[in-house]
Design an enzyme around this catalytic site. Structure first.
Site, PDB file in Angstrom:
ATOM      1  N   THR A  13      40.937  50.974  48.244  1.00  0.00           N
ATOM      2  CA  THR A  13      42.220  51.607  47.643  1.00  0.00           C
ATOM      3  C   THR A  13      42.172  53.319  47.481  1.00  0.00           C
ATOM      4  O   THR A  13      43.385  54.063  47.828  1.00  0.00           O
ATOM      5  CB  THR A  13      43.319  51.069  47.096  1.00  0.00           C
ATOM      6  OG1 THR A  13      43.784  49.332  47.992  1.00  0.00           O
ATOM      7  CG2 THR A  13      44.391  51.909  47.239  1.00  0.00           C
ATOM      8  N   ASP A  58      36.216  48.569  52.592  1.00  0.00           N
ATOM      9  CA  ASP A  58      36.951  47.690  52.274  1.00  0.00           C
ATOM     10  C   ASP A  58      36.915  46.493  51.268  1.00  0.00           C
ATOM     11  O   ASP A  58      35.355  46.194  52.041  1.00  0.00           O
ATOM     12  CB  ASP A  58      38.165  46.792  53.021  1.00  0.00           C
ATOM     13  CG  ASP A  58      39.303  46.154  51.868  1.00  0.00           C
ATOM     14  OD1 ASP A  58      40.584  46.391  52.586  1.00  0.00           O
ATOM     15  OD2 ASP A  58      39.435  45.401  50.872  1.00  0.00           O
ATOM     16  N   SER A  59      36.743  46.666  50.479  1.00  0.00           N
ATOM     17  CA  SER A  59      35.728  46.204  49.176  1.00  0.00           C
ATOM     18  C   SER A  59      35.358  44.882  49.744  1.00  0.00           C
ATOM     19  O   SER A  59      34.673  43.834  48.829  1.00  0.00           O
ATOM     20  CB  SER A  59      36.210  46.237  47.661  1.00  0.00           C
ATOM     21  OG  SER A  59      37.013  44.994  47.183  1.00  0.00           O
ATOM     22  N   SER A  60      36.776  43.957  50.634  1.00  0.00           N
ATOM     23  CA  SER A  60      36.290  42.293  51.159  1.00  0.00           C
ATOM     24  C   SER A  60      35.115  42.452  51.699  1.00  0.00           C
ATOM     25  O   SER A  60      34.726  41.405  52.121  1.00  0.00           O
ATOM     26  CB  SER A  60      37.660  42.228  51.763  1.00  0.00           C
ATOM     27  OG  SER A  60      38.619  43.224  51.674  1.00  0.00           O
ATOM     28  N   THR A  90      39.118  47.545  44.474  1.00  0.00           N
ATOM     29  CA  THR A  90      39.605  46.769  43.689  1.00  0.00           C
ATOM     30  C   THR A  90      39.045  44.588  43.689  1.00  0.00           C
ATOM     31  O   THR A  90      39.600  43.856  42.525  1.00  0.00           O
ATOM     32  CB  THR A  90      40.963  46.610  42.681  1.00  0.00           C
ATOM     33  OG1 THR A  90      41.777  46.235  43.838  1.00  0.00           O
ATOM     34  CG2 THR A  90      40.928  47.714  42.146  1.00  0.00           C
ATOM     35  N   THR A 161      37.216  40.216  35.891  1.00  0.00           N
ATOM     36  CA  THR A 161      37.946  39.180  36.121  1.00  0.00           C
ATOM     37  C   THR A 161      39.558  39.715  37.262  1.00  0.00           C
ATOM     38  O   THR A 161      39.981  40.238  36.542  1.00  0.00           O
ATOM     39  CB  THR A 161      38.287  37.546  35.895  1.00  0.00           C
ATOM     40  OG1 THR A 161      38.551  37.480  37.708  1.00  0.00           O
ATOM     41  CG2 THR A 161      39.259  37.804  35.592  1.00  0.00           C
ATOM     42  N   GLN A 273      38.168  26.643  36.203  1.00  0.00           N
ATOM     43  CA  GLN A 273      39.389  27.309  36.666  1.00  0.00           C
ATOM     44  C   GLN A 273      39.688  27.856  35.823  1.00  0.00           C
ATOM     45  O   GLN A 273      40.965  28.700  36.310  1.00  0.00           O
ATOM     46  CB  GLN A 273      40.127  25.922  37.512  1.00  0.00           C
ATOM     47  CG  GLN A 273      39.027  25.323  38.699  1.00  0.00           C
ATOM     48  CD  GLN A 273      40.022  24.299  39.250  1.00  0.00           C
ATOM     49  OE1 GLN A 273      41.007  24.490  39.382  1.00  0.00           O
ATOM     50  NE2 GLN A 273      39.381  23.867  40.090  1.00  0.00           N
ATOM     51  N   CYS A 274      40.417  27.015  34.145  1.00  0.00           N
ATOM     52  CA  CYS A 274      40.782  27.993  33.694  1.00  0.00           C
ATOM     53  C   CYS A 274      40.452  29.821  33.446  1.00  0.00           C
ATOM     54  O   CYS A 274      38.529  29.576  33.264  1.00  0.00           O
ATOM     55  CB  CYS A 274      40.969  27.902  31.847  1.00  0.00           C
ATOM     56  SG  CYS A 274      41.738  25.954  31.968  1.00  0.00           S
TER      57      CYS A 274
HETATM   58  N1  ASP Z   1      41.792  46.004  49.442  1.00  0.00           N
HETATM   59  C1  ASP Z   1      41.222  47.724  48.621  1.00  0.00           C
HETATM   60  C2  ASP Z   1      39.795  46.979  48.322  1.00  0.00           C
HETATM   61  O1  ASP Z   1      39.231  45.850  47.778  1.00  0.00           O
HETATM   62  C3  ASP Z   1      41.439  46.612  47.341  1.00  0.00           C
HETATM   63  C4  ASP Z   1      41.663  47.955  46.565  1.00  0.00           C
HETATM   64  O2  ASP Z   1      41.358  48.842  46.510  1.00  0.00           O
HETATM   65  O3  ASP Z   1      43.265  47.705  45.280  1.00  0.00           O
HETATM   66  O4  ASP Z   1      38.897  47.533  48.697  1.00  0.00           O
END
Ligand code: ASP
Length: 337
Positions: A13, A58-60, A90, A161, A273-274
């Site tokens: 972002t 995009d980090s996805s 992020t 996280t 998961q906690c």
């Molecule tokens: N979708 C964005 C990413 O991870 C979100 C971000 O950077 O905040 O690249």
């Protein structure tokens, strides 16, 4: 002498621009935005260079391949700089910071991941402070490990996280105290910071291995597991309930599948998961069976760290007994032994 910091810009972002499909990374504009921040040239600031990745992501879309690119970009420049700032989306920053913390063996220099929730080119962007403070931290001489800096807090990368998709406080490390707080002064918690390694720095790239994460849920069915748990699967991180518990009733037959995976040589690491607290196999009958079938107690590791550590250890060695024993050890501050 001024410290020199290398900024690796991978996307996210922080440098995105709006498009018809939503925010996208855009190459060529980011450097101009950085150069327009006067604070980055003040006398107290370190000297900095930018290396822009191609393509910006995009980090996805980050995979093992990009982790290797980030790791090798740092390794190639390791002797030329006093520290590194990695600008990263992020969404998967905690995974990447975990991965890089294992890849870079015997670190004696800081690697600070940061990014922003609002692009640098937009009003109220949090990117400006995140970059300025990350550069100051990278030049401080106090930090010798992989961290995430975000919204005034420095966290250990492999303990972090993502906690919020819309707040500036986007990250937390629930099982580990922050390493520094950036108020009027940047206050470092010297007691918890890792010392600089005296061993020779080494970069260990990851292999692209079949490793998975499975989140247990009420009513999880046998078939769901059986199709994933083949002998091809090298490792799996199980995100269990509470202190490491899984459903144990005979009709869902989960345990025989896990047992078969274990016999296949798949390393099974149990996380919770906690977000806060640790796995303790055997506290409940619902978890003792996992211990019986040879699962690794992931203790208080995040899923992100357990996944990255699985890639790391299985890239280092084919010896599953070694991988299993190392999985339970604290290698980079990622778990409490
Ligand atoms: N979708 C964005 C990413 O991870 C979100 C971000 O950077 O905040 O690249």
């Amino acid at each position: 002498m001024k410290k020199r910091i290398c900024i690796l810009y991978t996307g996210g972002t922080i440098g995105m621009v709006p498009s018809e499909k939503g925010y996208v990374p855009s190459s060529g504009v980011f450097l101009d935005l950085l150069r327009a921040i006067p604070d980055l040239y003040w006398a107290d600031m370190p000297a900095w260079d930018v290396v822009e990745f191609e393509p910006l992501l995009d980090s996805s879309d980050i995979t093992v391949r990009e982790w290797n690119q980030i790791g090798s970009a740092i390794a190639e420049r390791y002797e030329d700089y006093d520290g590194f700032v990695v600008l990263h989306g992020t969404d998967t920053m905690a995974y990447s910071a975990s991965a890089i913390s294992f890849m870079l063996e015997n670190l004696s220099k800081p690697v600070i991941f940061t990014g922003s929730q609002i692009p640098l080119g937009q009003i109220r962007s949090d990117g400006r402070d995140n970059i300025i403070s990350s550069l100051l931290i990278a030049a401080s001489g106090q930090v010798h490990e992989v961290c995430i800096y975000f919204n005034g807090v420095l966290l250990r990368g492999n303990r972090s996280t993502k906690r919020s998709s819309d707040q500036f406080e986007a990250f937390e490390s629930p099982n580990d105290a922050p390493l520094a707080h950036a108020g009027i002064q940047i206050e470092y918690k010297k007691r918890v910071l890792r010392p600089a390694s005296e061993e020779a720095f080494r970069f260990q790239p990851f292999k692209e291995l079949p490793i998975g994460v499975i989140k247990i849920f009420p009513g999880i069915q046998f078939d769901y597991f059986a199709s994933l748990m083949t002998d091809k699967l090298k490792g799996v991180v199980l995100e269990t309930f509470g202190a490491g518990n899984i459903p144990g009733s005979a009709q869902n037959a989960l345990l025989p599948i896990i047992e078969r995976a274990y016999q296949n040589g798949t390393i099974i690491t149990v996380c919770s998961q906690c977000s806060q607290g640790a796995v303790s196999l055997g506290t409940y009958a619902a978890s003792s069976a996992l211990r019986r079938v040879g699962a690794v107690n992931g203790r208080d590791m995040t899923t992100e760290a357990a996944l990255a550590k699985s890639y790391y250890l299985m890239s280092v060695s084919d010896d599953m007994a070694f991988v299993k024993s190392q999985m339970q050890k604290n290698l980079r501050g990622e778990l409490t032994e």
